[in-house]
Design a protein around this motif. Structure first.
Motif, PDB file in Angstrom:
ATOM      1  N   UNK A 178       7.957  10.701   4.305  1.00 53.51           N
ATOM      2  CA  UNK A 178       7.579  10.182   2.993  1.00 53.51           C
ATOM      3  C   UNK A 178       8.234   8.821   2.765  1.00 53.51           C
ATOM      4  N   UNK A 179       8.552   8.143   3.881  1.00 55.70           N
ATOM      5  CA  UNK A 179       9.231   6.849   3.837  1.00 55.70           C
ATOM      6  C   UNK A 179       8.285   5.770   3.337  1.00 55.70           C
ATOM      7  N   UNK A 180       8.799   4.924   2.432  1.00 56.32           N
ATOM      8  CA  UNK A 180       8.026   3.798   1.892  1.00 56.32           C
ATOM      9  C   UNK A 180       8.432   2.537   2.653  1.00 56.32           C
ATOM     10  N   UNK A 181       7.452   1.878   3.265  1.00 57.71           N
ATOM     11  CA  UNK A 181       7.708   0.686   4.076  1.00 57.71           C
ATOM     12  C   UNK A 181       7.429  -0.588   3.272  1.00 57.71           C
ATOM     13  N   UNK A 182       8.128  -1.670   3.626  1.00 59.11           N
ATOM     14  CA  UNK A 182       7.959  -2.946   2.927  1.00 59.11           C
ATOM     15  C   UNK A 182       6.586  -3.556   3.208  1.00 59.11           C
ATOM     16  N   UNK A 183       6.064  -4.352   2.276  1.00 62.62           N
ATOM     17  CA  UNK A 183       4.756  -4.993   2.469  1.00 62.62           C
ATOM     18  C   UNK A 183       4.732  -5.842   3.737  1.00 62.62           C
ATOM     19  N   UNK A 184       3.567  -5.851   4.426  1.00 55.75           N
ATOM     20  CA  UNK A 184       3.425  -6.577   5.696  1.00 55.75           C
ATOM     21  C   UNK A 184       3.028  -8.036   5.496  1.00 55.75           C
ATOM     22  N   UNK A 185       2.636  -8.414   4.296  1.00 55.40           N
ATOM     23  CA  UNK A 185       2.303  -9.819   4.029  1.00 55.40           C
ATOM     24  C   UNK A 185       2.650 -10.143   2.582  1.00 55.40           C
ATOM     25  N   UNK A 186       2.510 -11.392   2.225  1.00 53.00           N
ATOM     26  CA  UNK A 186       2.832 -11.824   0.869  1.00 53.00           C
ATOM     27  C   UNK A 186       1.646 -11.569  -0.063  1.00 53.00           C
ATOM     28  N   UNK A 187       1.920 -11.536  -1.354  1.00 55.07           N
ATOM     29  CA  UNK A 187       0.937 -11.472  -2.443  1.00 55.07           C
ATOM     30  C   UNK A 187       0.152 -10.166  -2.486  1.00 55.07           C
ATOM     31  N   UNK A 188      -0.904 -10.027  -1.648  1.00 48.34           N
ATOM     32  CA  UNK A 188      -1.832  -8.913  -1.798  1.00 48.34           C
ATOM     33  C   UNK A 188      -1.351  -7.618  -1.153  1.00 48.34           C
ATOM     34  N   UNK A 189      -0.546  -7.715  -0.114  1.00 47.31           N
ATOM     35  CA  UNK A 189      -0.102  -6.502   0.586  1.00 47.31           C
ATOM     36  C   UNK A 189       0.869  -5.710  -0.275  1.00 47.31           C
ATOM     37  N   UNK A 190       0.689  -4.384  -0.272  1.00 49.95           N
ATOM     38  CA  UNK A 190       1.563  -3.512  -1.042  1.00 49.95           C
ATOM     39  C   UNK A 190       2.443  -2.691  -0.096  1.00 49.95           C
ATOM     40  N   UNK A 191       3.418  -2.003  -0.709  1.00 48.24           N
ATOM     41  CA  UNK A 191       4.215  -1.073   0.090  1.00 48.24           C
ATOM     42  C   UNK A 191       3.282   0.020   0.619  1.00 48.24           C
ATOM     43  N   UNK A 192       3.669   0.635   1.726  1.00 47.65           N
ATOM     44  CA  UNK A 192       2.806   1.616   2.365  1.00 47.65           C
ATOM     45  C   UNK A 192       3.643   2.761   2.919  1.00 47.65           C
ATOM     46  N   UNK A 193       2.995   3.867   3.148  1.00 49.04           N
ATOM     47  CA  UNK A 193       3.668   5.062   3.658  1.00 49.04           C
ATOM     48  C   UNK A 193       3.719   5.019   5.189  1.00 49.04           C
ATOM     49  N   UNK A 194       4.867   5.333   5.746  1.00 55.92           N
ATOM     50  CA  UNK A 194       5.013   5.389   7.203  1.00 55.92           C
ATOM     51  C   UNK A 194       4.057   6.417   7.806  1.00 55.92           C
TER      52      UNK A 194
END
Length: 780
Positions: free
Chosen positions: A229-245
């Protein structure tokens, strides 16, 4: 006097199914005969005012050769035939030469040798203005030049070799040699041996792949990713959101297929395999060239002989060396390599921008898998760059050879081969080296990301490792290259031949009288009638053109494939299997193309594959270094090893009920807290909302960094030290194994050495006997 016995190495190849000689004597040569429709043909366009240079060149040829002219509509054909005296001079000069004096051509001159001699004379006949046939063809004075296919031998090769149904049969190497010369025969012998020896690595590669597949669902690493259930940091600026591993569960499973413990042993096996392949190839080559009596053959010395045959008063072309020219060539090569590396940087920029655009797009699937999509698009673009740069590389390599002013064609070919392969190697592998050793290692971390032009963040690796990115890149390039290249390689010549047939009138049937002549083996001096000659010449004219470097392109394609098969095999264990499937098709495709779709290659005599053997050995050494770095640096083999024995639950040897790799994924992730002053401007508030609507204040990213000051942890430095120790140990162990393998397999069988010894002894005895006979006749 020892009776002739066939080399055991050839019997072994026939037993393996690599060759199919049917027990014939390998040194046999077809009976010498005068060809029915001439040794060589020149073609020009007809016009009312025939080109002065064309007339002048033909007149120069008539001083040495027999020339027959036949006009057909808008084409004029010149049949070229050399007199018998010219071949007698060639045979005598072979006998008194230093390196070519034990060739079978001393006794008879087969048609393949006749063609080679005439080809040389045509290329070295000059008109008064100093222009050669090559210059005249560039000026369109002549449309084409070619040697003729022999219908009967062509049919035999088609039945026994050049057909798709013969894919799993051995090759009649001696028949190929008798028709196309030793150079082409050695290429097919090398390709057949390479293809056969790909079977073991292909099988082991599949086993390694299945080994990863066996732990597809039971691996604790995959469970940890899929159930996290780990939350990962956004992969790009602006539009990218945090995501689940856990969203990347499938990606983690694919990674384990290629990044597992089996790849280490497989990479070591492939390094030793490359050495054994080359060492056994040297033995098979030695056996065949001994049978063909070309063991001491020297191409440059034959060129000298041909120059004398062409002009008894010729002056030797001296060896030259200019430091200025060498420096200029070196600078040009360096600049070209830098340009190719620059294209790799352009590919990196393309992938970064493509990842951002895909992430910000409206398609949810592409937005979720933006990095993988960008990698695939980059691989396709890389293939297109390879296609374009191949043409540019050839032009540049040819120009550099002209600057060097090499003394002979053999020296030119060697120089061109080294330059062209160097350019092609950088074109193919620069991007792969970036993905293998730099991707995800220079991108920075939250609060200090590395950006291109201060705008676009560099790519990151998946938490499961970077090896899958390298696998995707290799798989796309290799599959596209082999599939598209083979399709165009076959359909291109076939379509060109079909188009020429449609444009020209239908050929007349051969008359019965000439048909019987053409079918006769021992019809010395017989000639076809004019109509049947024209029919033969037109049918050859309609075939696709070939040049001196036609065989070079086939070799280059296979050596590049050999590089793919060995250099990054740790990332792509299925590469040998793809190469094996491709080569089974490639052998017959090349054979069909040479026998039926293209004009006959000028038969060349040689005793090895030239500078390619040095290139292959260099690739073998590079493969050891690259695979050591891929396993030690690119894969997660070392971090997993360090975790198991230093940081995992089994580190103290106390835990018995828990898997030793439990918690590994979590251990590789660092935490970024958004309440940190350095990170407040890194991500916007909208980026920190999960897909379920939860607002998070921290996220994870792949790195070994402190959660407080973001400095590298002691674990990072320990892993780095173990990585380098492993690379050094791996390379030394494998190199030692390679040296032992090379020492254990002699480059020439004992029977080859003994046969050459007895051949030389018998020759010296024959010379002594003839000398004593002359003495007795002079002093009765």
């Amino acid at each position: 006097m020892r009776g002739h016995r066939r080399q055991p190495s050839i019997d072994l190849l026939e037993l393996m199914g690599v060759v199919k000689e049917n027990g014939n004597d390998q040194s046999s040569i077809p009976p010498v005969q005068t060809p029915l429709s001439y040794d060589y043909v020149l073609v020009a366009k007809t016009n009312d005012h025939q080109d002065r240079k064309q007339i002048e060149y033909i007149e120069e040829l008539k001083k040495k050769l027999k020339v027959t002219k036949i006009i057909d509509d808008d084409l004029v054909f010149y049949g070229i035939q050399a007199p018998k005296e010219m071949f007698e001079r060639y045979r005598y000069l072979l006998k008194v030469s230093d390196a070519c004096n034990w060739s079978s051509d001393q006794n008879i001159v087969p048609l393949s040798t006749r063609i080679r001699i005439v080809h040389f004379i045509l290329n070295h006949t000059l008109i008064r203005s100093g222009e050669s046939l090559r210059n005249l063809m560039k000026m369109k004075v002549f449309e084409a030049k070619f040697c003729l296919h022999e219908k009967k031998k062509q049919r035999e090769l088609k039945e026994n070799w050049a057909r798709w149904t013969a894919c799993l049969q051995g090759q009649p190497i001696t028949a190929v040699r008798n028709y196309f010369g030793e150079k082409v025969a050695l290429y097919y012998l090398w390709l057949g041996w390479y293809t056969f020896l790909l079977i073991p690595p292909a099988l082991i590669g599949v086993i390694v792949f299945l080994y990863g597949l066996a732990f597809f669902n039971s691996s604790p690493l995959i469970k940890e990713v899929c159930e996290a259930d780990t939350v990962m940091c956004p992969l790009c600026d602006k539009r990218c959101k945090v995501w689940q591993l856990s969203d990347t569960c499938t990606y983690a499973k694919v990674s384990l297929l290629f990044d597992n413990n089996g790849t280490v042993l497989f990479a070591m096996f492939m390094a030793v395999w490359a050495t054994l392949f080359l060492e056994f190839w040297k033995r098979h080559r030695a056996s065949y060239v001994c049978e063909w009596k070309v063991s001491d053959w020297c191409e440059e010395e034959e060129e000298l002989i041909l120059e004398i045959v062409n002009n008894a008063n010729c002056e030797p072309k001296e060896y030259k060396h200019s430091y200025l020219r060498s420096t200029l060539v070196l600078i040009c090569v360096t600049v070209m390599i830098l340009v190719i590396i620059g294209l790799t940087h352009a590919l990196v920029v393309f992938r970064v921008i493509a990842a951002v655009l895909l992430a910000e797009g409206s398609w949810e699937f592409l937005s979720t898998h933006s990095n993988s999509g960008a990698m695939m698009l980059g691989a396709v673009l890389h293939y297109l760059i390879i296609t374009v740069m191949t043409r540019i590389n050839r032009i540049v390599a040819m120009k550099l050879c002209e600057i060097e002013e090499t003394r002979s064609f053999a020296a030119t070919e060697k120089s061109f081969t080294v330059k062209m392969f160097t350019f092609q190697f950088f074109t193919y592998f620069s991007s792969l080296f970036y993905v293998a050793f730099f991707l995800g290692r220079i991108n920075g971390h939250p609060g200090s990301y590395v950006r291109i032009s201060g705008k676009w963040r560099l790519e990151e690796c998946h938490p499961s490792g970077c090896l899958t990115d390298l696998f995707i890149q290799m798989a796309i390039i290799m599959v596209l290259k082999q599939t598209i290249s083979n399709v165009f390689e076959f359909t291109g010549p076939w379509f060109c031949r079909w188009f020429k047939k449609r444009r020209t009138k239908k050929l007349q049937r051969k008359c019965a009288h000439c048909y019987l002549k053409d079918d006769s083996e021992f019809n010395h001096g017989a000639e076809l009638c004019e109509n049947c000659k024209l029919r033969d010449w037109l049918s050859n004219y309609r075939l696709n053109d070939v040049d001196s470097f036609s065989l070079f392109h086939e070799f280059l394609e296979m050596v590049i494939q050999f590089s793919f098969t060995t250099i990054f095999v740790a990332a792509f264990p299925l590469a040998p299997l793809l190469a094996l499937i491709n080569n089974i098709i490639e052998i017959r495709l090349d054979a069909i193309k040479m026998v039926t779709l293209e004009r006959r290659l000028v038969p060349k005599k040689t005793n090895d594959i030239g500078v390619w053997i040095d290139v292959l050995e260099a690739i073998g050494v590079l493969a050891v270094i690259a695979n050591g770095l891929v396993i030690g640096v690119s894969s997660d083999f070392i971090p997993r090893l360090v975790y198991r024995y230093r940081y995992g639950p089994c580190a103290n040897g106390t835990e018995a009920d828990i898997d030793c790799m439990s918690g590994y994924i979590n251990n590789t992730l660092s935490v970024a807290h958004l309440d940190d002053l350095n990170l407040r401007n890194e991500f916007s508030a909208s980026q920190m909302i999960t897909t379920s609507g939860l607002n998070v204040t921290s996220c994870r990213y792949k790195d070994y960094r402190s959660n407080e000051d973001y400095n590298l942890t002691p674990q990072f430095w320990l892993i780095l030290a173990v990585r380098f120790a492993f690379v050094i140990l791996f390379e030394h162990v494998v190199v030692i194994c390679k040296f032992i393998a090379a020492w254990f397999v002699p480059s020439a069988p004992l029977q080859v050495k003994n046969d050459r010894l007895f051949d030389k002894l018998n020759r010296l005895k024959e010379e002594l006997s003839s000398f004593q006979a002359r003495l007795r006749s002079d002093h009765p």
